[in-house]
Design a protein around this motif. Structure first.
Motif, PDB file in Angstrom:
ATOM      1  N   ALA A 250       5.895   7.811  -6.537  1.00  0.00           N
ATOM      2  CA  ALA A 250       4.434   7.652  -6.611  1.00  0.00           C
ATOM      3  C   ALA A 250       4.015   7.179  -7.997  1.00  0.00           C
ATOM      4  O   ALA A 250       3.188   6.269  -8.130  1.00  0.00           O
ATOM      5  N   GLU A 251       4.596   7.785  -9.020  1.00  0.00           N
ATOM      6  CA  GLU A 251       4.215   7.418 -10.398  1.00  0.00           C
ATOM      7  C   GLU A 251       4.457   5.933 -10.657  1.00  0.00           C
ATOM      8  O   GLU A 251       3.596   5.227 -11.192  1.00  0.00           O
ATOM      9  N   LEU A 252       5.627   5.465 -10.256  1.00  0.00           N
ATOM     10  CA  LEU A 252       5.961   4.067 -10.520  1.00  0.00           C
ATOM     11  C   LEU A 252       5.084   3.112  -9.728  1.00  0.00           C
ATOM     12  O   LEU A 252       4.634   2.087 -10.243  1.00  0.00           O
ATOM     13  N   LEU A 253       4.847   3.456  -8.474  1.00  0.00           N
ATOM     14  CA  LEU A 253       4.038   2.553  -7.649  1.00  0.00           C
ATOM     15  C   LEU A 253       2.574   2.550  -8.084  1.00  0.00           C
ATOM     16  O   LEU A 253       1.870   1.561  -7.887  1.00  0.00           O
ATOM     17  N   SER A 254       2.117   3.655  -8.697  1.00  0.00           N
ATOM     18  CA  SER A 254       0.728   3.658  -9.194  1.00  0.00           C
ATOM     19  C   SER A 254       0.559   2.618 -10.291  1.00  0.00           C
ATOM     20  O   SER A 254      -0.537   2.110 -10.524  1.00  0.00           O
ATOM     21  N   LYS A 255       1.665   2.278 -10.975  1.00  0.00           N
ATOM     22  CA  LYS A 255       1.608   1.238 -12.000  1.00  0.00           C
ATOM     23  C   LYS A 255       1.889  -0.143 -11.411  1.00  0.00           C
ATOM     24  O   LYS A 255       1.190  -1.102 -11.673  1.00  0.00           O
ATOM     25  N   ARG A 256       2.935  -0.193 -10.587  1.00  0.00           N
ATOM     26  CA  ARG A 256       3.414  -1.503 -10.133  1.00  0.00           C
ATOM     27  C   ARG A 256       2.548  -2.137  -9.043  1.00  0.00           C
ATOM     28  O   ARG A 256       2.404  -3.363  -9.000  1.00  0.00           O
ATOM     29  N   LEU A 257       2.015  -1.321  -8.127  1.00  0.00           N
ATOM     30  CA  LEU A 257       1.254  -1.927  -7.021  1.00  0.00           C
ATOM     31  C   LEU A 257       0.021  -2.697  -7.481  1.00  0.00           C
ATOM     32  O   LEU A 257      -0.162  -3.851  -7.084  1.00  0.00           O
ATOM     33  N   PRO A 258      -0.856  -2.106  -8.311  1.00  0.00           N
ATOM     34  CA  PRO A 258      -2.033  -2.896  -8.724  1.00  0.00           C
ATOM     35  C   PRO A 258      -1.656  -4.143  -9.523  1.00  0.00           C
ATOM     36  O   PRO A 258      -2.402  -5.121  -9.517  1.00  0.00           O
ATOM     37  N   GLU A 259      -0.505  -4.132 -10.172  1.00  0.00           N
ATOM     38  CA  GLU A 259      -0.072  -5.330 -10.913  1.00  0.00           C
ATOM     39  C   GLU A 259       0.095  -6.535  -9.993  1.00  0.00           C
ATOM     40  O   GLU A 259      -0.011  -7.677 -10.420  1.00  0.00           O
TER      41      GLU A 259
ATOM     42  N   PHE B  74       0.845  -1.201   0.000  1.00  0.00           N
ATOM     43  CA  PHE B  74       0.000   0.000   0.000  1.00  0.00           C
ATOM     44  C   PHE B  74       0.876   1.244   0.000  1.00  0.00           C
ATOM     45  O   PHE B  74       1.826   1.348   0.773  1.00  0.00           O
ATOM     46  N   PHE B  75       0.541   2.167  -0.885  1.00  0.00           N
ATOM     47  CA  PHE B  75       1.254   3.445  -0.946  1.00  0.00           C
ATOM     48  C   PHE B  75       0.232   4.554  -1.069  1.00  0.00           C
ATOM     49  O   PHE B  75      -0.704   4.473  -1.869  1.00  0.00           O
ATOM     50  N   ALA B  76       0.395   5.596  -0.269  1.00  0.00           N
ATOM     51  CA  ALA B  76      -0.418   6.808  -0.422  1.00  0.00           C
ATOM     52  C   ALA B  76       0.556   7.968  -0.553  1.00  0.00           C
ATOM     53  O   ALA B  76       1.549   8.026   0.171  1.00  0.00           O
ATOM     54  N   GLY B  77       0.280   8.879  -1.466  1.00  0.00           N
ATOM     55  CA  GLY B  77       1.225   9.975  -1.664  1.00  0.00           C
ATOM     56  C   GLY B  77       0.572  11.183  -2.292  1.00  0.00           C
ATOM     57  O   GLY B  77      -0.636  11.192  -2.579  1.00  0.00           O
ATOM     58  N   TYR B  78       1.397  12.195  -2.482  1.00  0.00           N
ATOM     59  CA  TYR B  78       0.963  13.455  -3.072  1.00  0.00           C
ATOM     60  C   TYR B  78       2.131  13.941  -3.912  1.00  0.00           C
ATOM     61  O   TYR B  78       3.282  13.854  -3.469  1.00  0.00           O
ATOM     62  N   PRO B  79       1.867  14.458  -5.132  1.00  0.00           N
ATOM     63  CA  PRO B  79       2.996  14.802  -6.006  1.00  0.00           C
ATOM     64  C   PRO B  79       3.872  15.904  -5.403  1.00  0.00           C
ATOM     65  O   PRO B  79       3.348  16.916  -4.933  1.00  0.00           O
ATOM     66  N   ILE B  80       5.166  15.681  -5.399  1.00  0.00           N
ATOM     67  CA  ILE B  80       6.102  16.737  -4.994  1.00  0.00           C
ATOM     68  C   ILE B  80       7.498  16.405  -5.527  1.00  0.00           C
ATOM     69  O   ILE B  80       7.975  15.285  -5.383  1.00  0.00           O
TER      70      ILE B  80
ATOM     71  N   GLY C 182      -1.655  -6.730  -7.079  1.00  0.00           N
ATOM     72  CA  GLY C 182      -2.823  -6.762  -6.190  1.00  0.00           C
ATOM     73  C   GLY C 182      -2.720  -5.784  -5.040  1.00  0.00           C
ATOM     74  O   GLY C 182      -3.545  -5.813  -4.119  1.00  0.00           O
ATOM     75  N   GLY C 183      -1.720  -4.915  -5.059  1.00  0.00           N
ATOM     76  CA  GLY C 183      -1.586  -3.894  -4.016  1.00  0.00           C
ATOM     77  C   GLY C 183      -2.422  -2.673  -4.327  1.00  0.00           C
ATOM     78  O   GLY C 183      -3.131  -2.631  -5.334  1.00  0.00           O
ATOM     79  N   LYS C 184      -2.349  -1.686  -3.454  1.00  0.00           N
ATOM     80  CA  LYS C 184      -3.171  -0.493  -3.603  1.00  0.00           C
ATOM     81  C   LYS C 184      -2.311   0.762  -3.628  1.00  0.00           C
ATOM     82  O   LYS C 184      -1.383   0.897  -2.831  1.00  0.00           O
ATOM     83  N   PHE C 185      -2.682   1.667  -4.529  1.00  0.00           N
ATOM     84  CA  PHE C 185      -2.044   2.987  -4.597  1.00  0.00           C
ATOM     85  C   PHE C 185      -3.150   4.021  -4.509  1.00  0.00           C
ATOM     86  O   PHE C 185      -4.197   3.881  -5.144  1.00  0.00           O
ATOM     87  N   ILE C 186      -2.926   5.075  -3.744  1.00  0.00           N
ATOM     88  CA  ILE C 186      -3.899   6.172  -3.739  1.00  0.00           C
ATOM     89  C   ILE C 186      -3.170   7.506  -3.672  1.00  0.00           C
ATOM     90  O   ILE C 186      -2.196   7.656  -2.921  1.00  0.00           O
ATOM     91  N   GLN C 187      -3.625   8.417  -4.525  1.00  0.00           N
ATOM     92  CA  GLN C 187      -3.110   9.783  -4.453  1.00  0.00           C
ATOM     93  C   GLN C 187      -4.079  10.569  -3.574  1.00  0.00           C
ATOM     94  O   GLN C 187      -5.233  10.781  -3.954  1.00  0.00           O
ATOM     95  N   MET C 188      -3.596  10.979  -2.421  1.00  0.00           N
ATOM     96  CA  MET C 188      -4.470  11.649  -1.451  1.00  0.00           C
ATOM     97  C   MET C 188      -4.518  13.159  -1.726  1.00  0.00           C
ATOM     98  O   MET C 188      -3.841  13.658  -2.608  1.00  0.00           O
ATOM     99  N   GLU C 189      -5.291  13.868  -0.912  1.00  0.00           N
ATOM    100  CA  GLU C 189      -5.501  15.303  -1.130  1.00  0.00           C
ATOM    101  C   GLU C 189      -4.316  16.140  -0.649  1.00  0.00           C
ATOM    102  O   GLU C 189      -4.200  17.308  -1.015  1.00  0.00           O
ATOM    103  N   ASP C 190      -3.457  15.578   0.160  1.00  0.00           N
ATOM    104  CA  ASP C 190      -2.249  16.281   0.599  1.00  0.00           C
ATOM    105  C   ASP C 190      -1.331  15.278   1.302  1.00  0.00           C
ATOM    106  O   ASP C 190      -1.663  14.100   1.428  1.00  0.00           O
ATOM    107  N   GLU C 191      -0.188  15.790   1.757  1.00  0.00           N
ATOM    108  CA  GLU C 191       0.773  14.899   2.408  1.00  0.00           C
ATOM    109  C   GLU C 191       0.306  14.456   3.789  1.00  0.00           C
ATOM    110  O   GLU C 191       0.685  13.390   4.266  1.00  0.00           O
ATOM    111  N   ILE C 192      -0.487  15.307   4.422  1.00  0.00           N
ATOM    112  CA  ILE C 192      -1.016  14.938   5.750  1.00  0.00           C
ATOM    113  C   ILE C 192      -1.875  13.681   5.587  1.00  0.00           C
ATOM    114  O   ILE C 192      -1.698  12.685   6.298  1.00  0.00           O
TER     115      ILE C 192
END
Lengths: 407, 288
Positions: A63-72, A50-56, A74-84
Motif C-alpha cells: 500500500a505504501e509504495l502504490l500510494s506513491k507510484r500510482l498517482p505518478e 487503482f488500489f484500495a487497502g488498509y494497513p496490516i 495518473g492512477g488512484k490510491f485510496i486508504q479505506m476505513e477497513d479491509e471490507i
C-alpha cells in the motif's frame, strides 16, 4: 546439476533466466528490494490503475509504495476505513474499466471474504494479495506462516471456484503478479496471490523485464454497438464474457444474487444451476492452462518434495545438497495452488518412493496431494507451525526417517 | 423524458409491499433526475441489501446491487476511478447505519461526491420486521416483543458531525419537497445525505399500531415541520424537515486530482516531492 524450468511454468513465458541475466540489461532495471516491492513492480508492469487497502502487517509496504507510484502514472490510491471497504472499492473501480488490486494479511483476508464472493458471483476481475502471517486470529503479525491455503479456496461461502498463485523468489513474485492480472481478465474472476511474510519482507535481486517481454492481457470489451442489446452475462462460445465499462453506452445491472444473462436477479432453478456451473467450470475446466509449477532436480527423483512459497526455498536448498551427495531428491514447486493441479501432481509423483509436502501449516496442501496421488500412504508432511521458516535440516530429518536411516 | 423512460419495465412489477413508501421515493428521485436533465449513461446507482436496495434494479442507469451495508464502499471505488460519473446510493436505515455505519461516516468524512439517500422506515422489512438503529426506544419489532430499549441515531446530526457537506431530511408524504431537495443534493459537489422518512405498513406499522399506509403518511405530515416554520417553533418535538447543511468544502476526487498532478510533475522532473506540511508548523507541533 540442472534446475529445470518446466514448460508450463510462468518463467517460460519470457525466456528470462534470472540466474544469468546481467549482460545486456539496463542497470536501472535491476533492483535489490523486498518481495512486497517486487509485487508492486509486477502490478505496475501489468497495468494497475487503482488500489484500495488498509494497513496490516506484513503487507503494508504494498500500500505504501502504490500510494506513491500510482498517482505518478495518473492512477488512484485510496486508504479505506477497513479491509471490507477496500475490497468493495476495487470491485467498483474494476467495473469502470480499470485494473485493480488490494493487499492484506490474515485478519484482513478474513474481512475480504464477503466481497471476494461477490467478485466471484458478479465475475469482476480483481487481484487480492494475501501476505500470510501466523494465525488464526491476530496470531503472529510479524512472522511467517502458510496457513491461509484453505481460506483462499473456501474462505467465502457457497460453491465457487478460485485461482490462487504463489511464488518463492522475487523474480517469480513479479511474474506471478503479472500473471494474476492476466488471469483475472481472462476468466473475469478474483485472483489471489498467496505470498508469505518471508517472501514479502526478504530482500533479493529483481530484474524488471522490458516492456513487451511478458504478455499482458487487456480487458475484453464488448463489440456490441450502441442501441443493440448487450447481455453482460451471456458467455461467448469460448466461455468468455466481454465487458462494458460503467459510464459507457451499455447500462446493465450487476448483483451478487443469482442472475440471468441481463444481470437481473433470478431464482429460476435452471438459471441458478447454469450460473453456478458456469462460475465453477470456467476455472476448473481450465486447470491445465492455469497450472503453474517449476521442477528442481526432479528428473529420476525417488524422493519428491512438493513445496511452494518461502518453504520451497528450503526444499530446493536441501534437494540440491542431497543431489550433490548422489541421492535422488527433487522438488516440485507449485506456483498455482488453486485450482489444485491434481493431474500434474499425480503424474509427477507416479514413480516416487515417497512424496514429502513441505509447508508451514498443518498439512493443508498435503491433504490435496494425498487425495490425488496413486498411493496416499507414501505422502508425508514436513512442516513447521511455530511461525519460523522451515529449514533444510528440518526437512532432512524427516527424509532420513523415511529412508530408514534414522534421525 | 417520461418517467417510464428511466425505468426497466422488463423487471416490473416491483417487489415492494402495497403501501410501501419506497416506490414514492423512487418516483421523486426519477423526477429529480429528469428535471436536472442528466444523461442516463452518466449515472451509476449503487445499492446494498434490503427492500430499499432493490431500487437499483428498476432504474435504467448503470446499476450495482452489492452487499449489505457496503454500497458506499463500492460507490467510492466507482467514483474515485471515474469521477465524471454521478453516484446515487439509496439505502435502507439498517443498511446505511447498522452494518454500513462505518462506511457511511467515512464517506461523509472524505466528502466524496456521492448522493446518499437514506430511506428510513425504522425497520428491517425484507427479513420480516426486526428493529433497526433508527427504530428508537419503546418500539415493537419481531426481535423486540417487549419493546426496544435501544436509542436511535439522528441521521442529520450524525451526517453533519461526520463531515457531509449537504444534509437534508424530507418524507415520502412531501413529494414535491423531496424532488426539490434531491435535485439540490445531486447537484451538490461533495457528500450529500438526504434522509427520507418512509412507511412500512406491513411490519413497522402493523407491530406499532400505526395503521395503514395512508394513516402512516398522515403521521409523517403531522409529526414533521419545515425548518424555520412557525409550527416547529411552537412545537419543538416535531421532526424538522429541510436542508440543514449546504456548504462548499474540498471534494475528495478533486483533491486527489491535485495529488495526481503533483505526483506526475515530481516524477517527470525527477525531483523529490515538495513537503506536505510547512516545516515551521511541524516544528511548533513538536515543541508543544
Amino acid at each position: 546439476m540442472t534446475d529445470n524450468i518446466n514448460s508450463n511454468s510462468v518463467n517460460d513465458n519470457n525466456g528470462i533466466n534470472p540466474n544469468n541475466i546481467n549482460n545486456g540489461i539496463k542497470t536501472n532495471n535491476i533492483k535489490f528490494i523486498q518481495g512486497n516491492e517486487a509485487c508492486v513492480e509486477g502490478a505496475l508492469y501489468a497495468g494497475i490503475d487503482f488500489f484500495a487497502g488498509y494497513p496490516i502487517t506484513p503487507s503494508t509496504e504494498i500500500a505504501e509504495l502504490l500510494s506513491k507510484r500510482l498517482p505518478e502514472k495518473g492512477g488512484k490510491f485510496i486508504q479505506m476505513e477497513d479491509e471490507i471497504a477496500s475490497m468493495c472499492a476495487i470491485i467498483g473501480a474494476s467495473l469502470t474499466g480499470h485494473k485493480v488490486m488490494t493487499a492484506t494479511s490474515g485478519p484482513g483476508f478474513s474481512l475480504k471474504q464477503e466481497a471476494l464472493g461477490y467478485a466471484c458471483m458478479a465475475e469482476i476481475p480483481c487481484v487480492i494479495v494475501d501476505v500470510q502471517r501466523g494465525g488464526p486470529s491476530t496470531g503472529n503479525p510479524t512472522h511467517v506462516s502458510q496457513g491461509d491455503i484453505n481460506q483462499a479456496r473456501w474462505g467465502t461461502h457457497g460453491d465457487h471456484a478460485i485461482i490462487a498463485l504463489t511464488a518463492s523468489n522475487h523474480q517469480d513474485v513479479f511474474e506471478v503478479t503479472v500473471d494474476a492480472f492476466n488471469l483475472a481478465e481472462t476468466y473475469r474472476t478474483p485472483v489471489i496471490l498467496l505470498f508469505d511474510e518471508v517472501v514479502g519482507h526478504m530482500r533479493e535481486k529483481l530484474v524488471i523485464p522490458e516492456k513487451g517481454d511478458l504478455p499482458i492481457v487487456h480487458r475484453l470489451r464488448t463489440s456490441v454497438r450502441k442501441g443493440v442489446d448487450y447481455h453482460p452475462y451471456l458467455p461467448r462460445e469460448d466461455g468468455r464474457l466481454p465487458m462494458s465499462d460503467f459510464g459507457a453506452e451499455h447500462r446493465y445491472n450487476v448483483t451478487g444474487l443469482f442472475h440471468d444473462m441481463w444481470g437481473f436477479p433470478s431464482n429460476n432453478p435452471q438459471v441458478v444451476r447454469e450460473l453456478l456451473h458456469h462460475l465453477v467450470d470456467k476455472i476448473e475446466n481450465n486447470v491445465h492452462t492455469i497450472t503453474r509449477y517449476k521442477e528442481h532436480y526432479l528428473e529420476g527423483a525417488e524422493y519428491i518434495l512438493i513445496s511452494y512459497g518461502s518453504s520451497a526455498r528450503s526444499a530446493i536448498h536441501m534437494a540440491k545438497n542431497r543431489r550433490e551427495r548422489g541421492e535422488k531428491v527433487g522438488v516440485l514447486e507449485l506456483q498455482s495452488i488453486w485450482p489444485f493441479p491434481e493431474a500434474m501432481v499425480r503424474e509427477k509423483c507416479a514413480n516416487a518412493k515417497a512424496v514429502i509436502v513441505v509447508e508451514m501449516n498443518m498439512g493443508q496442501v498435503m491433504k490435496e496431494v494425498k487425495a490425488c496421488v496413486d498411493n496416499p500412504s507414501k505422502v508425508f508432511l514436513a512442516n513447521r507451525i511455530d511461525n519460523k521458516l522451515i529449514t533444510p535440516t528440518n526437512i532432512k530429518t524427516l527424509l532420513r526417517m523415511i529412508q530408514g536411516r534414522g534421525v | 423524458m417520461a418517467i417510464k423512460d428511466y425505468i426497466r419495465q422488463r423487471y416490473f412489477p416491483q417487489m415492494w409491499c402495497p403501501g410501501c413508501g419506497h416506490g414514492i421515493i423512487l418516483n421523486s428521485l426519477l423526477r429529480a433526475v429528469d428535471e436536472l436533465g442528466l444523461d442516463k449513461n452518466g449515472i451509476v446507482m449503487t445499492s446494498g441489501i434490503g427492500c430499499s436496495a432493490r431500487i437499483s434494479g428498476y432504474v435504467d442507469f448503470h446499476s450495482l446491487h452489492t452487499l449489505h451495508g457496503r454500497a458506499l464502499a463500492f460507490a467510492t471505488g466507482v467514483k474515485l476511478s471515474k469521477p465524471e460519473l454521478k453516484l446515487l446510493v439509496p439505502m435502507g436505515d439498517g443498511d446505511a447505519l447498522a452494518i454500513g455505519g462505518n462506511h457511511f461516516i467515512h464517506a461523509a468524512r472524505r466528502n466524496i461526491d456521492i448522493t446518499a439517500i437514506v430511506m428510513n422506515n425504522r425497520i428491517y422489512g425484507m427479513t420480516g420486521g426486526q428493529y433497526s438503529p433508527l427504530s428508537g426506544p419503546g418500539k415493537k419489532a419481531t426481535t423486540a416483543p417487549y419493546t426496544t430499549i435501544d436509542n436511535e441515531f439522528d441521521v442529520v446530526n450524525l451526517s453533519i458531525a461526520a463531515g457531509a457537506s449537504f444534509v437534508a431530511r424530507s418524507t415520502a408524504y412531501h413529494v414535491l419537497e423531496c424532488i426539490d431537495i434531491l435535485k439540490k443534493a445531486i447537484q451538490h459537489k461533495g457528500f450529500s445525505v438526504v434522509e427520507i422518512l418512509s412507511q412500512c405498513p406491513t411490519h413497522y406499522g402493523r407491530k406499532n399500531k400505526e395503521g395503514d399506509a395512508a394513516q402512516m403518511l398522515e403521521f409523517q405530515k403531522n409529526t414533521t415541520a419545515k425548518l424555520g416554520s412557525k409550527a416547529l417553533e411552537n412545537d419543538p418535538t416535531l421532526i424538522p424537515r429541510g436542508i440543514f447543511v449546504d456548504i462548499d468544502a474540498p471534494e475528495y476526487c478533486e483533491e486527489y486530482d491535485k495529488i495526481v498532478h503533483r505526483a506526475m510533475k515530481a516524477s517527470q522532473n525527477g525531483k523529490p516531492e515538495e513537503p506536505l506540511v510547512n516545516p515551521l508548523i511541524q516544528q511548533s507541533c513538536v515543541t508543544q
